[in-house]
Design a protein around this motif. Structure first.
Motif, PDB file in Angstrom:
ATOM      1  N   ASP A  30      13.642  -6.910  -0.527  1.00  0.00           N
ATOM      2  CA  ASP A  30      13.681  -5.685  -0.578  1.00  0.00           C
ATOM      3  C   ASP A  30      14.450  -5.325  -1.499  1.00  0.00           C
ATOM      4  OD1 ASP A  30      11.826  -5.253   1.868  1.00  0.00           O
ATOM      5  OD2 ASP A  30      13.309  -5.789   3.178  1.00  0.00           O
TER       6      ASP A  30
ATOM      7  N   GLY B 218      15.876  -5.651   4.808  1.00  0.00           N
ATOM      8  CA  GLY B 218      15.854  -4.616   5.718  1.00  0.00           C
ATOM      9  C   GLY B 218      15.780  -3.023   5.333  1.00  0.00           C
ATOM     10  N   PRO B 219      16.249  -2.286   6.023  1.00  0.00           N
ATOM     11  CA  PRO B 219      16.200  -2.331   7.596  1.00  0.00           C
ATOM     12  C   PRO B 219      14.941  -3.032   8.359  1.00  0.00           C
ATOM     13  CG  PRO B 219      15.779  -0.091   7.192  1.00  0.00           C
ATOM     14  CD  PRO B 219      16.130  -0.803   5.781  1.00  0.00           C
TER      15      PRO B 219
ATOM     16  N   PHE C  89      24.498   4.546   5.754  1.00  0.00           N
ATOM     17  CA  PHE C  89      24.268   5.441   6.600  1.00  0.00           C
ATOM     18  C   PHE C  89      23.408   4.576   7.721  1.00  0.00           C
ATOM     19  CE2 PHE C  89      24.385   8.831   3.475  1.00  0.00           C
ATOM     20  CZ  PHE C  89      25.122   9.873   4.038  1.00  0.00           C
TER      21      PHE C  89
ATOM     22  N   ALA D 244      21.521  -0.566  -2.749  1.00  0.00           N
ATOM     23  CA  ALA D 244      20.764   0.603  -3.172  1.00  0.00           C
ATOM     24  C   ALA D 244      19.171   0.379  -3.659  1.00  0.00           C
ATOM     25  CB  ALA D 244      21.662   1.167  -4.648  1.00  0.00           C
ATOM     26  N   ASP D 245      19.260  -0.876  -4.362  1.00  0.00           N
ATOM     27  CA  ASP D 245      17.950  -1.372  -4.709  1.00  0.00           C
ATOM     28  C   ASP D 245      16.853  -1.498  -3.771  1.00  0.00           C
ATOM     29  OD1 ASP D 245      16.113  -2.278  -6.803  1.00  0.00           O
ATOM     30  OD2 ASP D 245      16.278  -4.328  -6.026  1.00  0.00           O
ATOM     31  N   ALA D 246      17.377  -1.686  -2.599  1.00  0.00           N
ATOM     32  CA  ALA D 246      16.431  -1.666  -1.259  1.00  0.00           C
ATOM     33  C   ALA D 246      16.074  -0.485  -0.771  1.00  0.00           C
ATOM     34  CB  ALA D 246      17.177  -2.531  -0.309  1.00  0.00           C
ATOM     35  N   GLY D 247      16.776   0.659  -1.475  1.00  0.00           N
ATOM     36  CA  GLY D 247      16.346   1.820  -1.012  1.00  0.00           C
ATOM     37  C   GLY D 247      17.044   2.301   0.481  1.00  0.00           C
ATOM     38  N   ILE D 248      18.065   1.771   0.604  1.00  0.00           N
ATOM     39  CA  ILE D 248      18.950   2.239   1.842  1.00  0.00           C
ATOM     40  C   ILE D 248      19.933   3.494   1.535  1.00  0.00           C
ATOM     41  CG2 ILE D 248      20.769   1.313   3.510  1.00  0.00           C
ATOM     42  CD1 ILE D 248      19.269  -1.522   3.181  1.00  0.00           C
ATOM     43  N   PRO D 249      19.807   4.294   2.328  1.00  0.00           N
ATOM     44  CA  PRO D 249      20.617   5.495   2.314  1.00  0.00           C
ATOM     45  C   PRO D 249      22.017   5.315   2.206  1.00  0.00           C
ATOM     46  CG  PRO D 249      19.312   5.898   4.043  1.00  0.00           C
ATOM     47  CD  PRO D 249      18.837   4.500   3.569  1.00  0.00           C
ATOM     48  N   MET D 250      22.882   5.453   1.328  1.00  0.00           N
ATOM     49  CA  MET D 250      24.196   5.345   1.079  1.00  0.00           C
ATOM     50  C   MET D 250      25.142   6.452   0.830  1.00  0.00           C
ATOM     51  SD  MET D 250      24.643   1.401  -0.397  1.00  0.00           S
ATOM     52  CE  MET D 250      24.120   1.646  -1.899  1.00  0.00           C
TER      53      MET D 250
ATOM     54  N   ILE E 125      21.191   0.117 -12.303  1.00  0.00           N
ATOM     55  CA  ILE E 125      19.776   0.501 -11.150  1.00  0.00           C
ATOM     56  C   ILE E 125      19.028   1.577 -11.901  1.00  0.00           C
ATOM     57  CG2 ILE E 125      19.532   1.916  -9.419  1.00  0.00           C
ATOM     58  CD1 ILE E 125      22.326   1.207  -8.228  1.00  0.00           C
TER      59      ILE E 125
END
Lengths: 272, 242
Positions: free
Chosen positions: B42, B60-61, B116, B151-157, B236
């Motif tokens: 991901d 993930g998630p 998050f 960040a690349d996986a699009g996970i909010p941080m 990124i």
């Protein structure tokens, strides 16, 4: 004060603006500043600032239409993989009503269905249903996974992009809001459609995409020697047939139109 | 009488002696970060700093099947730090050992404050860190790369996490210890931080530093983190380059 331009790529933690702006999707407020939570493109509307993600996972929402694959059969329900952190279930009662029947005779593990998210409860159990126009089982065809945030871009304004692909490749195309795309047509055409869809996913954040898609389609199709194999027989053409036992509403043609219409409103969300 | 001349005073640097590899006391090793290098993950990132080569994959998630780990109000972030058998001079016995178990734990703890997790209850985010080549400072390299991959996986941080070490070698407080400086030096101080807020998410120390030296090492390491943070951002943005 605003610190970024519209459509600029930002990364998590970037400060976008101060408190005079409203914090929209993909952003959060901290110490009177609005910061980005995602890698994405800034979208400014009036005083509301949000970030449209370039990559995401599908989070089920009530009312969405999704494409899922059956992973398990239980006593009174099917479990489905809906390309999300939360798997879904389809209760047998939704399909059979009060009648009792053998589940695996209707749908088996590996079957691909087009469903609606009926409910998502507080423990993230995703209840799916088959009641609705065009919902049911797919026969044949291929599945392509894209990032769910790029679904509106693939559909285009009022389905312009998806209809172009359908017309050019003579394939049936159905897009689920979970980022799963089902394509059925001649095998060579399926491959063309897959290439184009993957290209749209990759370049969804750039402008002038529609023209490039048209170009790519004509290039890919131009190379094809137009050999009309009659092997795709009549009954295969009616590919979008829904399992009759399961669907209360009939009507075989133009079901594909369902999805684009529903997502029209989202279509503009991605930067054109 | 024999006079032994050492070259310790010959260097032109403002601070006493030059380092073994000719770097200034506040200079990082040459580095490179790339995002989105793996097709099937991901999110992914590749990082080189000096002789270190680290590859990170994030999945993930996704659904968590281990029920006892499941958190009803947030996601769990699991990390696995692994060194390839060929990553060091003497072949390393494959599989997890005491050291890599520790680093897996501190890596996930360094990343958790930035993510998050509460947005994805009952799910998991898995981070796999593979050290392909090691030359001192792999835990920092792993954390820095893992944050890019997340960040690349699009996970909010809330922010990116950057890690960098400072330490004391040859009696001098220096930034970004190499393998030799780490082994023969007096102290090693790896830190991880979120550059925007300056919040520290990891702080370890090995060896001895006086209070003054510690302050100095912290300042150096934080400066190093900020430089690496810029590179993270570039990596990124380059992934989605024009």
């Amino acid at each position: 004060m605003i610190f970024v331009d519209d459509k600029e790529i930002v990364i998590p933690g970037d400060v976008l603006a101060d408190e005079e702006y409203h914090s929209g999707r993909g952003t959060f407020r901290e110490d009177n500043n609005i910061c980005s939570a995602l890698v994405g493109l800034v979208a400014i509307r009036d005083k509301k600032i949000s970030v449209i993600p370039l990559q995401s996972k599908y989070i089920p929402k009530r009312g969405d239409v999704v494409i899922g694959e059956i992973t398990d059969i239980r006593f009174s329900m099917w479990n489905l993989d809906i390309n999300s952190p939360y798997s879904g279930f389809l209760p047998a009662s939704d399909v059979f009503g009060k009648e009792k029947r053998e589940l695996n005779k209707t749908f088996d593990v590996g079957d691909v269905l087009f469903l609606r998210v009926v409910d998502v409860d507080e423990v993230k159990k995703v209840k799916l249903g088959l009641k609705g126009r065009g919902l049911g089982k797919f026969r044949g065809g291929i599945l392509i996974n894209i990032t769910p945030t790029k679904v509106p871009r693939l559909i285009g304004k009022k389905g312009s992009m998806i209809n172009m692909i359908k017309d050019e490749t003579h394939c049936d195309v159905v897009v689920g809001q979970n980022g799963v795309v089902w394509v059925k047509g001649e095998p060579s055409m399926e491959r063309v459609a897959e290439k184009v869809i993957k290209m749209i996913e990759e370049q969804a954040h750039t402008s002038g995409l529609t023209d490039r898609v048209r170009e790519m389609l004509s290039e890919l199709l131009g190379n094809e020697t137009v050999s009309e194999d009659d092997e795709t027989s009549e009954d295969e053409e009616k590919s979008f047939e829904v399992d009759e036992k399961t669907s209360e509403y009939e009507g075989t043609s133009s079901k594909e139109e369902d999805t684009p219409e529903e997502e029209e409103e989202n279509g503009e969300e991605l930067i054109q | 009488m024999i006079i032994i001349i050492t070259d310790s005073n010959l260097s032109t640097g403002t601070e006493a002696s030059a380092r073994a590899d000719g770097r200034a006391f506040n200079e990082l090793r040459p580095f490179k970060i790339e995002a989105g290098v793996l097709e099937r993950a991901d999110g992914s990132a590749y990082l080189e700093i000096g002789g270190n080569k680290v590859l990170v994959a994030v999945y993930g998630p996704r659904e968590l099947h281990v029920r006892r780990l499941m958190q009803p109000n947030k996601a769990v972030l699991r990390c696995r730090y692994n060194m390839a058998p060929f990553s060091v001079d003497d072949r390393k016995r494959p599989g997890p050992d005491r050291r890599s178990t520790e680093i897996s734990k501190i890596t996930s703890e360094a990343l958790i404050p930035s993510v998050f997790l509460e947005k994805f209850p009952r799910s998991t985010i898995d981070v796999f860190i593979e050290v392909i080549e090691a030359e001192g400072g792999t835990r920092c390299a792993g954390i820095t790369a893992a944050s890019v991959a997340l960040a690349d996986a699009g996970i909010p941080m809330r922010d990116m996490v950057v890690a960098c070490a400072a330490g004391k070698s040859n009696g001098q407080v220096v930034l970004d210890l190499s393998e030799v400086e780490d082994k023969e030096g007096e102290a090693d101080l790896p830190i991880a931080m979120m550059p925007r807020t300056g919040e520290i998410t990891l702080l370890q120390m090995d060896g001895h530093l006086t209070a003054d030296e510690f302050e100095k090492a912290m300042d150096l390491a934080m400066d190093g983190c900020k430089k690496l943070g810029e590179a993270q951002k570039k990596a990124i943005i380059n992934r989605y380059g024009e």
